[in-house]
Design an enzyme around this catalytic site. Structure first.
Site, mmCIF file in Angstrom:
data_model
loop_
_atom_site.group_PDB
_atom_site.id
_atom_site.type_symbol
_atom_site.label_atom_id
_atom_site.label_comp_id
_atom_site.label_asym_id
_atom_site.label_seq_id
_atom_site.Cartn_x
_atom_site.Cartn_y
_atom_site.Cartn_z
ATOM 1 N N SER A 1 0.840 -1.200 0.000
ATOM 2 C CA SER A 1 0.000 0.000 0.000
ATOM 3 C C SER A 1 0.880 1.257 0.000
ATOM 4 C CB SER A 1 -0.935 0.010 1.209
ATOM 5 O OG SER A 1 -0.217 -0.279 2.394
ATOM 6 N N LYS B 1 4.962 -11.265 3.270
ATOM 7 C CA LYS B 1 3.538 -11.540 3.019
ATOM 8 C C LYS B 1 3.335 -11.581 1.515
ATOM 9 C CE LYS B 1 0.049 -8.359 3.745
ATOM 10 N NZ LYS B 1 -0.517 -8.222 2.368
ATOM 11 N N GLU C 1 0.038 -12.424 -1.602
ATOM 12 C CA GLU C 1 -1.407 -12.555 -1.822
ATOM 13 C C GLU C 1 -1.723 -13.807 -2.633
ATOM 14 O OE1 GLU C 1 -2.883 -8.962 -3.659
ATOM 15 O OE2 GLU C 1 -2.090 -7.691 -2.057
ATOM 16 N N GLU D 1 -8.999 -9.912 4.072
ATOM 17 C CA GLU D 1 -9.375 -8.536 3.742
ATOM 18 C C GLU D 1 -10.772 -8.477 3.142
ATOM 19 O OE1 GLU D 1 -6.417 -6.198 1.723
ATOM 20 O OE2 GLU D 1 -7.816 -4.554 1.343
HETATM 21 O O1 KIV Z 1 -0.409 -3.417 1.716
HETATM 22 C C1 KIV Z 1 -1.156 -3.355 2.704
HETATM 23 O O2 KIV Z 1 -1.295 -2.314 3.368
HETATM 24 C C2 KIV Z 1 -1.890 -4.558 3.084
HETATM 25 C C3 KIV Z 1 -2.884 -4.433 4.202
HETATM 26 C C4 KIV Z 1 -4.106 -3.782 3.690
HETATM 27 C C5 KIV Z 1 -3.182 -5.732 4.815
HETATM 28 O O3 KIV Z 1 -1.703 -5.577 2.521
#
Ligand code: KIV
Length: 271
Positions: free
Chosen positions: A52, A120, A122, A189
């Protein structure tokens, strides 16, 4: 070896124990040293260097443009400020989807060049082989299901996901697969609260919700949204704890006035 003056670091195992003990996990995004230091010292459990950053730091419309080099830069800055919490870094779009070799190479770059503690990524079944590959190299992986912003052009909207039975069933099966593959946590999410409840109850690893209701084992928000820096974004799930846009704008207007009127700097503020 640790000494008594050293701060005890939160680890992926701490999060597992928190779930087992029914203690909720707090997570926020951070992208730079100064905010990471404030959040860490305030007691946050997990900082996510989220992709993000593409939106809130670089001003892009989606998370897709941010590069691995840029994520490394943000993560290096965050890790310098985070002495106690667990730091997780997003693998950006294009850095893991092609195959397990590429995914592993990207994850290794993050770990080696930033000092972060986990990555992390997706997706569900389609990324499980890459998840296994990364974990086999000793790198902890946090999964991310439901509204996965890197797939925004496939979804077409940022609406709630998995309201229909077929998508909910795939999400439940993906969550199980990711847990079996060894993920230490799963971000959920923008999915219905009762679906998040079922997934949370069926997994032994913690779920971290954003727009997924109160039954998740933890919650995450984007710092710019919860601090009211980004005031255009007001989804139902967001609780805004400050209006920093107004606070900062007011302070800057005051400063401009003081400079223009020759009030700043005063003699006491001069050498
Ligand atoms: O990139 C991000 O901020 C995220 C959160 C919304 C979990 O993946």
């Amino acid at each position: 070896m640790s000494t008594s003056s050293e701060v005890k670091r939160i680890t992926t195992h701490t999060l597992q124990k928190m779930k087992a003990a029914g203690k909720k996990i707090s997570m926020l995004t951070a992208y730079d040293f100064s905010f990471a230091k404030i959040f860490d010292e305030a007691g946050i459990d997990v900082l996510l260097v989220g992709d993000s950053a593409s939106n809130v730091m670089a001003g892009h419309e989606t998370t897709l443009p941010i590069t691995l080099d840029q994520m490394v830069y943000h993560a290096q800055s965050v890790i310098r400020g985070a002495k106690r919490c667990l730091v997780v870094v997003d693998l950006p779009f294009g850095s893991y989807q092609s195959n397990g070799d590429i995914a592993l190479a990207s994850a290794i770059r993050i770990m080696k060049e930033t000092g972060a503690h986990a990555i992390k990524l997706e997706g569900g079944a389609e990324v499980v082989d890459s998840v296994k590959r990364i974990i086999s190299a000793g790198i902890p992986v946090m999964a991310h299901l439901g509204l996965t912003p890197q797939s925004i052009y496939k979804f077409g909207t940022y609406n709630v996901r998995a309201k229909e039975e077929a998508e909910a069933a795939k999400l439940k099966s993906d969550a199980r697969l990711l847990e079996e593959a060894g993920c230490f946590a799963v971000v959920l999410e923008k999915i219905p609260a009762l679906l998040a409840k079922e997934v949370s109850e069926n997994l032994t690893v913690p779920t971290i919700g954003i727009g997924a209701g109160k039954y998740c084992d933890g919650q995450v928000l984007v710092m710019h949204d919860m601090l009211g820096i980004n005031i255009e974004f007001k989804p139902r799930f967001l609780r805004q704890y400050l209006n920093l846009y107004e606070e900062i704008s007011g302070a800057v207007k005051h400063y401009i006035e003081d400079v223009k009127s020759n009030d700043f700097p005063s003699d006491a503020e001069s050498y």
